[in-house]
Design a protein around this motif. Structure first.
Motif, PDB file in Angstrom:
ATOM      1  N   PRO A   2      27.763  38.667  57.712  1.00 13.85           N
ATOM      2  CA  PRO A   2      29.174  39.054  57.593  1.00 13.85           C
ATOM      3  C   PRO A   2      29.653  39.019  56.141  1.00 13.85           C
ATOM      4  CG  PRO A   2      28.969  36.865  58.570  1.00 13.85           C
ATOM      5  CD  PRO A   2      27.583  37.405  58.415  1.00 13.85           C
ATOM      6  N   ALA A   3      30.688  39.805  55.873  1.00 13.29           N
ATOM      7  CA  ALA A   3      31.281  39.833  54.523  1.00 13.29           C
ATOM      8  C   ALA A   3      31.863  38.462  54.210  1.00 13.29           C
ATOM      9  CB  ALA A   3      32.368  40.897  54.454  1.00 13.29           C
ATOM     10  N   PRO A   4      31.805  38.066  52.939  1.00 17.65           N
ATOM     11  CA  PRO A   4      32.416  36.784  52.580  1.00 17.65           C
ATOM     12  C   PRO A   4      33.922  36.852  52.764  1.00 17.65           C
ATOM     13  CG  PRO A   4      31.785  37.978  50.604  1.00 17.65           C
ATOM     14  CD  PRO A   4      31.257  38.761  51.774  1.00 17.65           C
ATOM     15  N   ARG A   5      34.509  35.694  53.018  1.00 18.34           N
ATOM     16  CA  ARG A   5      35.966  35.580  53.139  1.00 18.34           C
ATOM     17  C   ARG A   5      36.488  34.818  51.936  1.00 18.34           C
ATOM     18  NH1 ARG A   5      35.967  32.601  58.661  1.00 18.34           N
ATOM     19  NH2 ARG A   5      34.298  31.587  57.519  1.00 18.34           N
ATOM     20  N   LEU A   6      37.775  34.953  51.690  1.00 12.72           N
ATOM     21  CA  LEU A   6      38.419  34.241  50.589  1.00 12.72           C
ATOM     22  C   LEU A   6      39.441  33.278  51.173  1.00 12.72           C
ATOM     23  CD1 LEU A   6      39.022  33.763  47.564  1.00 12.72           C
ATOM     24  CD2 LEU A   6      40.644  35.673  47.698  1.00 12.72           C
ATOM     25  N   PHE A   7      39.251  31.990  50.908  1.00 15.81           N
ATOM     26  CA  PHE A   7      40.180  30.952  51.332  1.00 15.81           C
ATOM     27  C   PHE A   7      41.055  30.585  50.150  1.00 15.81           C
ATOM     28  CE2 PHE A   7      36.864  30.812  54.400  1.00 15.81           C
ATOM     29  CZ  PHE A   7      37.487  30.444  55.589  1.00 15.81           C
ATOM     30  N   LEU A   8      42.339  30.367  50.413  1.00 14.08           N
ATOM     31  CA  LEU A   8      43.294  30.097  49.344  1.00 14.08           C
ATOM     32  C   LEU A   8      43.726  28.637  49.327  1.00 14.08           C
ATOM     33  CD1 LEU A   8      45.628  33.213  49.835  1.00 14.08           C
ATOM     34  CD2 LEU A   8      43.592  33.009  48.378  1.00 14.08           C
ATOM     35  N   ASP A  21      41.941  43.143  43.927  1.00  9.70           N
ATOM     36  CA  ASP A  21      40.786  42.721  43.151  1.00  9.70           C
ATOM     37  C   ASP A  21      39.821  41.905  44.019  1.00  9.70           C
ATOM     38  OD1 ASP A  21      39.064  42.333  40.983  1.00  9.70           O
ATOM     39  OD2 ASP A  21      40.138  40.547  40.314  1.00  9.70           O
ATOM     40  N   ALA A  22      40.343  41.030  44.861  1.00 13.99           N
ATOM     41  CA  ALA A  22      39.478  40.234  45.739  1.00 13.99           C
ATOM     42  C   ALA A  22      38.673  41.136  46.667  1.00 13.99           C
ATOM     43  CB  ALA A  22      40.306  39.244  46.550  1.00 13.99           C
ATOM     44  N   ARG A  23      39.318  42.164  47.178  1.00 13.92           N
ATOM     45  CA  ARG A  23      38.626  43.064  48.107  1.00 13.92           C
ATOM     46  C   ARG A  23      37.586  43.921  47.382  1.00 13.92           C
ATOM     47  NH1 ARG A  23      40.900  42.281  52.893  1.00 13.92           N
ATOM     48  NH2 ARG A  23      43.073  41.648  53.037  1.00 13.92           N
ATOM     49  N   THR A  24      37.899  44.368  46.166  1.00 10.87           N
ATOM     50  CA  THR A  24      36.957  45.247  45.463  1.00 10.87           C
ATOM     51  C   THR A  24      35.883  44.477  44.712  1.00 10.87           C
ATOM     52  OG1 THR A  24      38.446  45.450  43.560  1.00 10.87           O
ATOM     53  CG2 THR A  24      38.591  47.165  45.244  1.00 10.87           C
ATOM     54  N   SER A  25      36.254  43.488  43.905  1.00  7.25           N
ATOM     55  CA  SER A  25      35.247  42.814  43.074  1.00  7.25           C
ATOM     56  C   SER A  25      34.449  41.758  43.836  1.00  7.25           C
ATOM     57  CB  SER A  25      35.896  42.188  41.841  1.00  7.25           C
ATOM     58  OG  SER A  25      36.693  41.077  42.198  1.00  7.25           O
ATOM     59  N   LEU A  26      35.064  41.122  44.845  1.00  3.89           N
ATOM     60  CA  LEU A  26      34.361  40.084  45.597  1.00  3.89           C
ATOM     61  C   LEU A  26      33.808  40.598  46.922  1.00  3.89           C
ATOM     62  CD1 LEU A  26      36.920  37.167  45.089  1.00  3.89           C
ATOM     63  CD2 LEU A  26      34.872  37.653  43.732  1.00  3.89           C
ATOM     64  N   GLY A  27      34.299  41.736  47.377  1.00  2.18           N
ATOM     65  CA  GLY A  27      33.839  42.300  48.642  1.00  2.18           C
ATOM     66  C   GLY A  27      34.358  41.577  49.868  1.00  2.18           C
ATOM     67  N   GLU A  91      29.529  21.462  47.111  1.00  2.01           N
ATOM     68  CA  GLU A  91      28.687  20.663  48.015  1.00  2.01           C
ATOM     69  C   GLU A  91      28.454  21.349  49.360  1.00  2.01           C
ATOM     70  OE1 GLU A  91      30.951  17.051  48.218  1.00  2.01           O
ATOM     71  OE2 GLU A  91      30.325  16.410  46.206  1.00  2.01           O
ATOM     72  N   HIS A  92      29.339  22.289  49.729  1.00  4.13           N
ATOM     73  CA  HIS A  92      29.257  22.954  51.035  1.00  4.13           C
ATOM     74  C   HIS A  92      28.828  24.420  50.940  1.00  4.13           C
ATOM     75  CE1 HIS A  92      31.461  19.312  52.037  1.00  4.13           C
ATOM     76  NE2 HIS A  92      30.977  19.478  53.249  1.00  4.13           N
ATOM     77  N   GLY A  93      28.278  24.824  49.804  1.00  4.34           N
ATOM     78  CA  GLY A  93      27.755  26.180  49.681  1.00  4.34           C
ATOM     79  C   GLY A  93      28.812  27.257  49.538  1.00  4.34           C
ATOM     80  N   LEU A  94      30.014  26.855  49.170  1.00  2.00           N
ATOM     81  CA  LEU A  94      31.105  27.805  48.948  1.00  2.00           C
ATOM     82  C   LEU A  94      31.189  28.127  47.465  1.00  2.00           C
ATOM     83  CD1 LEU A  94      33.718  25.943  51.174  1.00  2.00           C
ATOM     84  CD2 LEU A  94      32.142  27.765  51.865  1.00  2.00           C
ATOM     85  N   THR A  95      31.809  29.245  47.129  1.00  2.00           N
ATOM     86  CA  THR A  95      31.950  29.647  45.732  1.00  2.00           C
ATOM     87  C   THR A  95      33.392  29.420  45.290  1.00  2.00           C
ATOM     88  OG1 THR A  95      30.227  31.319  46.013  1.00  2.00           O
ATOM     89  CG2 THR A  95      31.675  31.534  44.085  1.00  2.00           C
ATOM     90  N   PRO A  96      33.643  28.391  44.472  1.00  2.00           N
ATOM     91  CA  PRO A  96      35.002  28.130  44.005  1.00  2.00           C
ATOM     92  C   PRO A  96      35.371  29.052  42.836  1.00  2.00           C
ATOM     93  CG  PRO A  96      33.530  26.438  43.170  1.00  2.00           C
ATOM     94  CD  PRO A  96      32.702  27.356  44.042  1.00  2.00           C
ATOM     95  N   LEU A  97      36.585  29.585  42.889  1.00  2.00           N
ATOM     96  CA  LEU A  97      37.085  30.524  41.886  1.00  2.00           C
ATOM     97  C   LEU A  97      38.459  30.113  41.404  1.00  2.00           C
ATOM     98  CD1 LEU A  97      36.643  33.801  43.988  1.00  2.00           C
ATOM     99  CD2 LEU A  97      35.042  32.962  42.268  1.00  2.00           C
ATOM    100  N   TYR A  98      38.838  30.670  40.255  1.00  2.00           N
ATOM    101  CA  TYR A  98      40.235  30.618  39.820  1.00  2.00           C
ATOM    102  C   TYR A  98      40.592  31.989  39.271  1.00  2.00           C
ATOM    103  CZ  TYR A  98      38.265  29.606  35.145  1.00  2.00           C
ATOM    104  OH  TYR A  98      37.552  29.635  33.972  1.00  2.00           O
TER     105      TYR A  98
END
Length: 130
Positions: A2-8, A21-27, A91-98
């Motif tokens: 599945p496509a990655p999701r973005l949590f805020l 930008d989240a939809r295009t650059s991060l998919g 630690e949980h395999g997530l990708t943290p962003l700012y």
């Protein structure tokens, strides 16, 4: 897969530009905000706490229950809370962003000698915490 999701973990709503930008650059196809009670907790970290563990645990529990490895987490806020959330994400395999921004400042000198400052922030990109 599945496509990655973005949590805020973020104190305000995304702008249209940030969402695009989240939809295009991060998919990402899905963007998930904290439930209201957890949003209040994230956005209002009491400054008098000696440790943030107990205050942040409900937020991190929610993230741990909802996110799966490969998902993104936009993390901005109180410095200590951000540090703890970034560690949790890694630690949980997530990708943290700012989100990075360009700032434009226009200052105008008023007739009485005061200076009026106008700041405009514009989203530029997402950057990974490393």
């Amino acid at each position: 897969m599945p496509a990655p999701r973005l949590f805020l973990l973020f104190s305000h709503a995304l702008t249209g530009e940030q969402e695009r930008d989240a939809r295009t650059s991060l998919g990402v196809e899905e963007i998930l905000a904290l439930p209201e009670n957890l949003q209040q907790r994230w956005s209002n970290v009491p400054p008098n706490l000696a440790t943030l563990d107990e205050h942040l645990q409900p937020v991190l529990d929610w993230l741990g229950d909802q996110a799966r490895p490969g998902d993104y987490v936009l993390i901005q806020g109180d410095f200590g809370a951000v540090y703890r959330a970034v560690r949790f994400a890694l630690e949980h395999g997530l990708t943290p962003l700012y989100a990075t921004t360009a700032r434009r400042v226009k200052e105008t000198r008023l007739p009485d000698g005061r200076v009026e400052s106008n700041r405009v922030f514009q989203h530029v990109r997402y950057r990974r915490y490393e």
